[in-house]
Design an enzyme around this catalytic site. Structure first.
Site, PDB file in Angstrom:
ATOM      1  N   TRP A  37       0.965  -1.283   0.019  1.00 18.73           N
ATOM      2  CA  TRP A  37      -0.104  -0.067   0.111  1.00 18.73           C
ATOM      3  C   TRP A  37       0.647   1.186   0.015  1.00 18.73           C
ATOM      4  O   TRP A  37       1.742   1.232   0.562  1.00 18.73           O
ATOM      5  CB  TRP A  37      -0.745   0.024   1.344  1.00 18.73           C
ATOM      6  CG  TRP A  37      -1.480   1.315   1.647  1.00 18.73           C
ATOM      7  CD1 TRP A  37      -0.792   2.354   2.349  1.00 18.73           C
ATOM      8  CD2 TRP A  37      -2.777   1.635   1.584  1.00 18.73           C
ATOM      9  NE1 TRP A  37      -1.770   3.376   2.410  1.00 18.73           N
ATOM     10  CE2 TRP A  37      -2.868   2.903   1.906  1.00 18.73           C
ATOM     11  CE3 TRP A  37      -3.753   1.133   0.700  1.00 18.73           C
ATOM     12  CZ2 TRP A  37      -4.069   3.919   2.063  1.00 18.73           C
ATOM     13  CZ3 TRP A  37      -4.970   2.014   0.636  1.00 18.73           C
ATOM     14  CH2 TRP A  37      -5.146   3.087   1.227  1.00 18.73           C
ATOM     15  N   ASN A  68       0.071   5.771   0.233  1.00 13.06           N
ATOM     16  CA  ASN A  68      -0.865   6.810   0.004  1.00 13.06           C
ATOM     17  C   ASN A  68      -0.004   8.050  -0.163  1.00 13.06           C
ATOM     18  O   ASN A  68       0.942   8.026  -0.969  1.00 13.06           O
ATOM     19  CB  ASN A  68      -1.823   6.866   1.284  1.00 13.06           C
ATOM     20  CG  ASN A  68      -1.347   7.069   2.736  1.00 13.06           C
ATOM     21  OD1 ASN A  68      -0.971   5.942   3.251  1.00 13.06           O
ATOM     22  ND2 ASN A  68      -1.459   8.104   3.306  1.00 13.06           N
ATOM     23  N   ASP A  69      -0.032   9.290   0.623  1.00 15.78           N
ATOM     24  CA  ASP A  69       0.521  10.648   0.293  1.00 15.78           C
ATOM     25  C   ASP A  69       2.061  10.445  -0.167  1.00 15.78           C
ATOM     26  O   ASP A  69       2.940   9.904   0.356  1.00 15.78           O
ATOM     27  CB  ASP A  69       0.681  11.320   1.680  1.00 15.78           C
ATOM     28  CG  ASP A  69      -0.488  11.389   2.270  1.00 15.78           C
ATOM     29  OD1 ASP A  69      -1.428  10.792   2.225  1.00 15.78           O
ATOM     30  OD2 ASP A  69      -0.583  12.074   3.427  1.00 15.78           O
ATOM     31  N   TRP A  82      -3.800   0.134   4.434  1.00 11.40           N
ATOM     32  CA  TRP A  82      -3.031   1.067   5.329  1.00 11.40           C
ATOM     33  C   TRP A  82      -2.778   0.249   6.561  1.00 11.40           C
ATOM     34  O   TRP A  82      -3.534  -0.418   7.155  1.00 11.40           O
ATOM     35  CB  TRP A  82      -4.182   2.413   5.624  1.00 11.40           C
ATOM     36  CG  TRP A  82      -3.404   3.489   6.246  1.00 11.40           C
ATOM     37  CD1 TRP A  82      -2.851   4.425   5.723  1.00 11.40           C
ATOM     38  CD2 TRP A  82      -3.309   3.742   7.686  1.00 11.40           C
ATOM     39  NE1 TRP A  82      -2.128   5.287   6.696  1.00 11.40           N
ATOM     40  CE2 TRP A  82      -2.577   4.920   7.918  1.00 11.40           C
ATOM     41  CE3 TRP A  82      -3.388   3.110   8.822  1.00 11.40           C
ATOM     42  CZ2 TRP A  82      -2.043   5.497   9.294  1.00 11.40           C
ATOM     43  CZ3 TRP A  82      -3.344   3.554   9.766  1.00 11.40           C
ATOM     44  CH2 TRP A  82      -2.648   4.967  10.148  1.00 11.40           C
ATOM     45  N   PHE A 114       4.471   9.307   9.862  1.00 14.57           N
ATOM     46  CA  PHE A 114       3.603   9.953   9.040  1.00 14.57           C
ATOM     47  C   PHE A 114       4.134  10.697   7.921  1.00 14.57           C
ATOM     48  O   PHE A 114       5.482  11.099   7.889  1.00 14.57           O
ATOM     49  CB  PHE A 114       2.586  10.717   9.721  1.00 14.57           C
ATOM     50  CG  PHE A 114       1.397   9.538  10.424  1.00 14.57           C
ATOM     51  CD1 PHE A 114       1.433   8.260  10.228  1.00 14.57           C
ATOM     52  CD2 PHE A 114       0.140  10.227  10.663  1.00 14.57           C
ATOM     53  CE1 PHE A 114       0.298   7.377  10.503  1.00 14.57           C
ATOM     54  CE2 PHE A 114      -1.038   9.381  11.104  1.00 14.57           C
ATOM     55  CZ  PHE A 114      -0.807   8.022  11.144  1.00 14.57           C
ATOM     56  N   SER A 115       3.359  11.575   7.191  1.00 13.26           N
ATOM     57  CA  SER A 115       3.575  12.402   6.195  1.00 13.26           C
ATOM     58  C   SER A 115       4.840  13.452   6.382  1.00 13.26           C
ATOM     59  O   SER A 115       4.713  14.114   7.470  1.00 13.26           O
ATOM     60  CB  SER A 115       2.391  12.812   5.313  1.00 13.26           C
ATOM     61  OG  SER A 115       1.967  11.883   4.391  1.00 13.26           O
ATOM     62  N   ASP A 132       2.365  16.407   9.109  1.00 12.63           N
ATOM     63  CA  ASP A 132       2.497  16.650   7.774  1.00 12.63           C
ATOM     64  C   ASP A 132       3.558  18.108   7.630  1.00 12.63           C
ATOM     65  O   ASP A 132       2.994  18.861   6.992  1.00 12.63           O
ATOM     66  CB  ASP A 132       1.246  16.774   6.837  1.00 12.63           C
ATOM     67  CG  ASP A 132       0.406  15.581   7.457  1.00 12.63           C
ATOM     68  OD1 ASP A 132       0.959  14.507   7.688  1.00 12.63           O
ATOM     69  OD2 ASP A 132      -0.978  15.614   6.943  1.00 12.63           O
ATOM     70  N   GLU A 171      -4.901  18.576   6.247  1.00 10.44           N
ATOM     71  CA  GLU A 171      -3.922  17.614   6.145  1.00 10.44           C
ATOM     72  C   GLU A 171      -2.956  18.186   5.127  1.00 10.44           C
ATOM     73  O   GLU A 171      -3.183  18.636   3.986  1.00 10.44           O
ATOM     74  CB  GLU A 171      -4.333  16.145   5.771  1.00 10.44           C
ATOM     75  CG  GLU A 171      -5.164  15.416   6.951  1.00 10.44           C
ATOM     76  CD  GLU A 171      -5.429  14.120   6.720  1.00 10.44           C
ATOM     77  OE1 GLU A 171      -4.948  13.254   7.540  1.00 10.44           O
ATOM     78  OE2 GLU A 171      -5.900  13.735   5.640  1.00 10.44           O
ATOM     79  N   TRP A 181      -9.536   8.610   0.050  1.00 11.35           N
ATOM     80  CA  TRP A 181      -9.815   7.821   1.234  1.00 11.35           C
ATOM     81  C   TRP A 181     -11.445   7.293   1.149  1.00 11.35           C
ATOM     82  O   TRP A 181     -11.494   6.290   1.662  1.00 11.35           O
ATOM     83  CB  TRP A 181      -9.823   8.761   2.502  1.00 11.35           C
ATOM     84  CG  TRP A 181      -8.281   8.897   2.751  1.00 11.35           C
ATOM     85  CD1 TRP A 181      -7.585  10.179   2.680  1.00 11.35           C
ATOM     86  CD2 TRP A 181      -7.410   8.003   3.301  1.00 11.35           C
ATOM     87  NE1 TRP A 181      -6.078   9.997   3.191  1.00 11.35           N
ATOM     88  CE2 TRP A 181      -5.877   8.638   3.449  1.00 11.35           C
ATOM     89  CE3 TRP A 181      -7.221   6.611   3.523  1.00 11.35           C
ATOM     90  CZ2 TRP A 181      -4.912   7.998   3.824  1.00 11.35           C
ATOM     91  CZ3 TRP A 181      -6.155   5.981   3.972  1.00 11.35           C
ATOM     92  CH2 TRP A 181      -5.052   6.678   4.174  1.00 11.35           C
TER      93      TRP A 181
END
Ligand code: FRU
Length: 480
Positions: free
Chosen positions: A32, A34-35, A59, A94-95, A158, A212, A293
């Site tokens: 997986w 994402n960002d 996720w 995280f991002s 982020d 975000e 999402w």
């Protein structure tokens, strides 16, 4: 074995073959993503990291995937760069973003920590040479103790870092004491010691909840804040993705937007958490997660989930944020087909115009007799696969429909959007194995969409109600 070694070994052992993955879009070798994270230029290459969970297509505890490119089309797998292996980030890396300092590559990310007192999101650093990264001993560098009282300690994430003169700045997403979204700013002389500056922009209750992945930059003299507000309410034909991505500008003083107007960045079904990089040649390039999402379409029979948009050059033109595929794409076009002054009256098909790693450009010459144009993509007549882009000229409306794209559910298969006010002069489409990106009028408007259509569905067809005249260009995109 450390968590990082374990992830690297897993991705090596389970790496999917090239034909199982997008042909010219960034995706995970397995698992997986994402960002987009850490989009940066370092040591002669473009680096792009991503939120990553290698172990399945869902996720999970977030890692950072690392890939590099020299042409934005072919990505070299550098492997997992960061794993959630410290006390301050065990619940997720995280991002975040990246910047160069003193010849080193600095990654700034959100470390998520959970303990009996709750969850904390704090900003951390890892420093590396473009291949290997080591987390700083005294992380977090922006602990929750630096934020004003009342701001959320759970929704503080982020970081996007940049430099102005000798000073570094970081903007983070945050929730204020009333639970309203905002972008907050910190500054530092050395990337290690930070101080809170101000609230750069605030939702005032009108733009979703948590903001975000904020990103701040000047674009052709205009201060821009891009961000992804969660749970945003749709207005007319805009903001229909639930979690949306927008850009704003307005009167800007002392690093604060006193007021602003905000606009959608993309009108397709799949676009979130965009991040930009300034290249040495002066171009600002943006990339986003081409998924949603609220509406994930990669289902259980896929070994990977998530991919990035094709990178886009962005610029300001008459108050609009424009976006078009990076020009490197043009250098990788092969097998060109050019048809000029074609009259389309009914159905148009050409055997040379087909493919799932390709680019199609329709430039309209005459549209006064056109009521609707239906562009069928990733189509197979026999098996009835197809995604369509319909332009209703009288209503000046665009509609993307992937109901027959191979999805297992019809929910959120259609997206409608207002076409640009001056009508449509050009439709440019990038078609990959798992996506269809539509650019209108040289970057005035974009619709990004993921598809899961079987690869053999590679036909393209144009149908009209009424007639039109157009030039058509078609290319295959060459990949390594
Ligand atoms: C946005 C986001 C970020 C967070 C990351 C976690 O899609 O929710 O705010 O850092 O994903 O994977």
């Amino acid at each position: 074995m450390t968590k990082l070694e374990k992830a690297k070994q897993y991705e090596k052992e389970h790496q999917l073959s090239e034909d199982q993955l997008p042909a010219f879009h960034y995706a995970a070798p397995i698992g997986w993503i994402n960002d987009p994270n850490g989009f940066s230029f370092f040591d002669g290459k473009v680096h792009l990291f991503a939120q990553y969970h290698p172990y399945n297509n869902q996720w999970g505890p977030m890692h950072w995937l690392h890939q590099t490119t020299e042409n934005f089309i072919d990505w070299t797998l550098e492997g997992c760069a960061l794993a959630p292996d410290q006390d301050y980030d065990h619940a997720g890396v995280f991002s975040g973003s990246a910047i160069e300092k003193d010849g080193k590559h600095f990654l700034m990310y959100t470390g998520v920590r959970k303990d009996e007192n709750g969850e904390f999101q704090q900003q951390c650093l890892a420093i590396g040479d473009g291949k290997n990264y080591e987390k700083l001993k005294n992380n977090p560098v922006i602990p929750t103790s630096l934020i004003p009282q009342g701001f959320s300690e759970i929704h503080f994430r982020d970081p996007k870092v940049w430099k102005e003169g000798d000073r570094y700045f970081v903007v983070c997403g945050s929730l204020d004491e009333k639970g309203q979204g905002q972008a907050i700013l910190f500054s530092s002389d050395d990337l290690m010691n930070w101080k809170f500056e101000n609230v750069m922009a605030h939702s005032k209750g009108t733009f979703g909840s948590m903001w975000e992945c904020p990103d701040f930059f000047e674009l052709d003299g205009t201060p821009i804040l891009m961000f992804s507000p969660q749970d945003m309410r749709a207005k007319g034909l805009e903001f229909h993705n639930g979690h949306n991505s927008v850009w704003l500008t307005g009167p800007f003083e002392n690093h604060q937007f006193k007021d602003f107007t905000a606009h959608s960045l993309d009108y397709g079904l799949d676009f979130y958490a965009p991040q930009s990089v300034l290249l040495p040649d002066g171009r600002r390039v943006m990339i986003a997660w081409m998924a949603s999402w609220d509406n994930p379409i990669f289902k259980k029979d896929f070994d990977f989930a998530g991919q990035m948009t094709f990178p886009r050059e962005i610029w300001m033109q008459e108050g609009k944020l424009m976006q078009k595929p990076v020009r490197e794409l043009e250098e990788n076009r092969i097998n060109p087909v050019h048809l000029s002054d074609i009259k389309i009256d009914g159905t148009f098909k050409n055997e040379k115009i087909a493919g799932r790693c390709s680019e199609l450009i329709i430039r309209f010459k005459e549209t006064q007799n056109l009521s609707a144009l239906i562009l069928g993509l990733a189509k197979s007549e026999k098996e009835e696969f197809e995604s369509t882009l319909t332009w209703y000229t009288h209503q000046n409306l665009l509609e993307f429909d992937r109901t027959w794209s191979g999805m297992t559910s019809d929910s959120n298969a259609i997206r409608r959007a207002k076409a640009p006010e001056g009508g449509i002069q050009e439709i440019r489409v990038l078609i990959d194995r798992f996506s269809i990106e539509i650019f209108i009028n040289d970057g005035e408007m974009v619709m990004s969409n993921a598809i899961t259509t079987p690869i053999f569905a590679d036909e393209i067809e144009i149908e009209t109600i009424g007639s039109c005249k157009a030039d058509i260009d078609f290319y295959t995109i060459q990949t390594k």
